[in-house]
Design a protein around this motif. Structure first.
Motif, PDB file in Angstrom:
ATOM      1  N   GLY A 112       0.977  -1.208  -0.235  1.00 37.00           N
ATOM      2  CA  GLY A 112      -0.026  -0.099  -0.185  1.00 37.00           C
ATOM      3  C   GLY A 112       0.819   1.163  -0.007  1.00 37.00           C
ATOM      4  O   GLY A 112       1.917   1.271  -0.316  1.00 37.00           O
ATOM      5  N   GLN A 113       0.316   2.314   0.657  1.00 38.15           N
ATOM      6  CA  GLN A 113       1.003   3.476   0.586  1.00 38.15           C
ATOM      7  C   GLN A 113       2.011   3.757   1.783  1.00 38.15           C
ATOM      8  O   GLN A 113       2.239   2.585   2.427  1.00 38.15           O
ATOM      9  N   PHE A 114       2.863   4.759   1.267  1.00 33.85           N
ATOM     10  CA  PHE A 114       4.201   5.233   2.305  1.00 33.85           C
ATOM     11  C   PHE A 114       3.607   5.261   3.664  1.00 33.85           C
ATOM     12  O   PHE A 114       4.170   4.871   4.502  1.00 33.85           O
ATOM     13  N   LYS A 115       2.316   5.713   3.690  1.00 31.90           N
ATOM     14  CA  LYS A 115       1.939   6.108   5.244  1.00 31.90           C
ATOM     15  C   LYS A 115       1.695   4.856   5.981  1.00 31.90           C
ATOM     16  O   LYS A 115       1.800   4.740   7.204  1.00 31.90           O
ATOM     17  N   ASN A 116       0.869   3.882   5.303  1.00 23.54           N
ATOM     18  CA  ASN A 116       0.485   2.861   5.872  1.00 23.54           C
ATOM     19  C   ASN A 116       1.858   2.037   6.279  1.00 23.54           C
ATOM     20  O   ASN A 116       1.890   1.522   7.622  1.00 23.54           O
ATOM     21  N   SER A 117       2.959   1.626   5.596  1.00 26.73           N
ATOM     22  CA  SER A 117       3.921   1.417   5.988  1.00 26.73           C
ATOM     23  C   SER A 117       4.786   1.789   7.365  1.00 26.73           C
ATOM     24  O   SER A 117       5.058   1.277   8.097  1.00 26.73           O
ATOM     25  N   LEU A 118       4.708   3.217   7.140  1.00 26.61           N
ATOM     26  CA  LEU A 118       5.358   3.793   8.479  1.00 26.61           C
ATOM     27  C   LEU A 118       4.598   3.809   9.763  1.00 26.61           C
ATOM     28  O   LEU A 118       5.177   3.683  10.622  1.00 26.61           O
ATOM     29  N   LEU A 119       3.202   3.862   9.650  1.00 23.92           N
ATOM     30  CA  LEU A 119       2.421   3.644  10.852  1.00 23.92           C
ATOM     31  C   LEU A 119       2.544   2.225  11.305  1.00 23.92           C
ATOM     32  O   LEU A 119       2.746   2.044  12.616  1.00 23.92           O
ATOM     33  N   ALA A 120       2.462   1.115  10.267  1.00 23.80           N
ATOM     34  CA  ALA A 120       2.795  -0.093  10.910  1.00 23.80           C
ATOM     35  C   ALA A 120       4.011  -0.343  11.804  1.00 23.80           C
ATOM     36  O   ALA A 120       4.327  -1.182  12.631  1.00 23.80           O
ATOM     37  N   TYR A 121       5.221   0.341  11.071  1.00 25.58           N
ATOM     38  CA  TYR A 121       6.498   0.179  11.582  1.00 25.58           C
ATOM     39  C   TYR A 121       6.415   0.946  13.161  1.00 25.58           C
ATOM     40  O   TYR A 121       7.075   0.471  13.912  1.00 25.58           O
TER      41      TYR A 121
END
Length: 420
Positions: free
Chosen positions: A388-397
């Motif tokens: 998905g988007q960059f924001k989803n990746s960063l939030l999960a991290y």
């Protein structure tokens, strides 16, 4: 028996937090300038190389400098300091050899073929950062936190000022790297002059005796160059993982946006954790030698105080993300507010846990932390690789990282409870 360390810790922390305020002001004045001078792509490229330097400089000394604060004998402290310096030099040379052998493969993997010359600053960066950290530990041991704080401020001033002034003349990647490495090298030279003027000798001249002691101390403190190095490497790799993964998955503009948000948060968070680390390790080790109950009391009181600091830290950056980011970076950087909140969340839990994680060194339970770091390194990677988007990746991290720090907090307290 009453603990008598509270007033001492407050006195030492006064120097640390005064320095943090000054450094924060310098950063607040400089970062908006850098965001307007340098393109996000250049900042992203700089962050990638900086991440490599930070990962390897943190283990270049094989963590012998950590033992310096735990030792009581001056001669032993000198030998361990010497071992740390020699290890940093050796590590820098090895990195140079690796660059010679695998330069083309590194350039292709990270898509950096057009600035191969800049990569040769990596060994210089590893050497300068690692030696600076070793010198700071020695400064604390010999001269206290006052001088420790002064050189932190000086290094930050040279780096930020050099980046801004150099960027006005030539807004390039080489300018940022030169300012960064120069700030550490100049600070190291000034610290050496300070020790010389004070008449403090910290090198052992008897080389034959040193050789014997080197092997003895490596055997005695084997967990520091093995388990501790693995812990620090995996932990720093985890913290720099967003840069490494995002540079491959997206582009350097995305990495640049992440860098601007991360830098705004990392500077105060890094200074708080690194300086409290030093203070906590010193006094917790002293209390541990007195009694286990004293160490437990120090741990609980420190956790309560750090919880308040972490909460204030997150709320402050949430307010900044909502109301002040446009004034800091301008209105031409999309999505940086959300990135700032995600970074601030994980850094808040890092502030809470990172200083207290030194308890594992005192209780000699580093191997448990190593296992947890390995497990969560994999989880963090999959979080960043979330489709998905960059924001989803960063939030999960950010969520996975925050949970990791909470777990470390509980595990370290359990270590103390199990002591007899």
């Amino acid at each position: 028996m009453k603990l008598s360390i509270s007033s001492t810790i407050k006195k030492q922390l006064k120097y640390v937090f005064t320095a943090n305020i000054v450094v924060g002001i310098i950063a607040a004045l400089t970062y908006p300038i850098l965001a307007r001078i340098f393109k996000p792509e250049i900042l992203g490229e700089f962050q990638l190389i900086l991440s490599v330097i930070l990962i390897f400089s943190s283990i270049a000394s094989f963590k012998f400098e950590e033992v310096v604060l735990l030792t009581k004998r001056k001669y032993q402290s000198k030998v361990l300091f010497q071992m740390a310096i020699l290890s940093a030099i050796t590590s820098s040379i090895l990195m140079s050899v690796l660059l010679i052998l695998f330069l083309n493969e590194i350039l292709i993997f990270f898509k950096l073929s057009y600035f191969s010359e800049a990569l040769w600053i990596i060994p210089i960066g590893i050497f300068s950062v690692s030696v600076f950290q070793i010198m700071q530990i020695k400064t604390v041991k010999l001269m206290g936190f006052n001088h420790f704080s002064k050189y932190k401020v000086f290094q930050s001033s040279v780096y930020n000022g050099g980046s801004a002034l150099g960027g006005m003349l030539s807004p390039s990647l080489f300018t940022l790297l030169t300012a960064y490495c120069s700030s550490f090298l100049i600070s190291i030279l000034l610290m050496l002059l300070m020790f010389k003027r004070a008449g403090l000798m910290f090198f052992v001249k008897d080389f034959n005796r040193c050789k014997t002691l080197y092997f003895r101390y490596v055997k005695k403190y084997y967990k520091f160059p093995t388990i501790n190095v693995a812990n620090v490497f995996i932990n720093n790799l985890s913290m720099q993982l967003p840069v490494l993964v995002l540079s491959k998955k997206y582009n350097y503009e995305v990495v640049g946006v992440y860098m601007l948000a991360n830098r705004l948060v990392e500077l105060p968070a890094g200074f708080i954790t690194s300086t409290i680390n030093t203070v906590y390790t010193k006094f917790a080790a002293e209390e541990y030698h007195k009694s286990i109950k004293n160490l437990q009391s120090v741990y609980i009181k420190s956790a309560i105080a750090l919880s308040g600091i972490a909460l204030i830290f997150f709320v402050t950056f949430y307010i900044i993300s909502e109301f002040f980011l446009e004034y800091i970076y301008g209105s031409n950087i999309d999505g940086i507010g959300f990135v700032l909140i995600c970074v601030a969340l994980s850094k808040s839990f890092q502030i809470l846990t990172s200083p207290l994680s030194q308890t594992a060194n005192i209780t000699n339970k580093q191997e448990v932390v190593a296992i947890l770091l390995c497990v969560f390194l994999v989880l963090r990677y999959f979080a960043l690789d979330y489709p998905g988007q960059f924001k989803n990746s960063l939030l999960a991290y950010s969520i996975v990282t925050s949970f990791f720090y909470c777990l470390i907090l509980v595990v370290n307290y359990r270590f103390i409870r199990e002591l007899r």
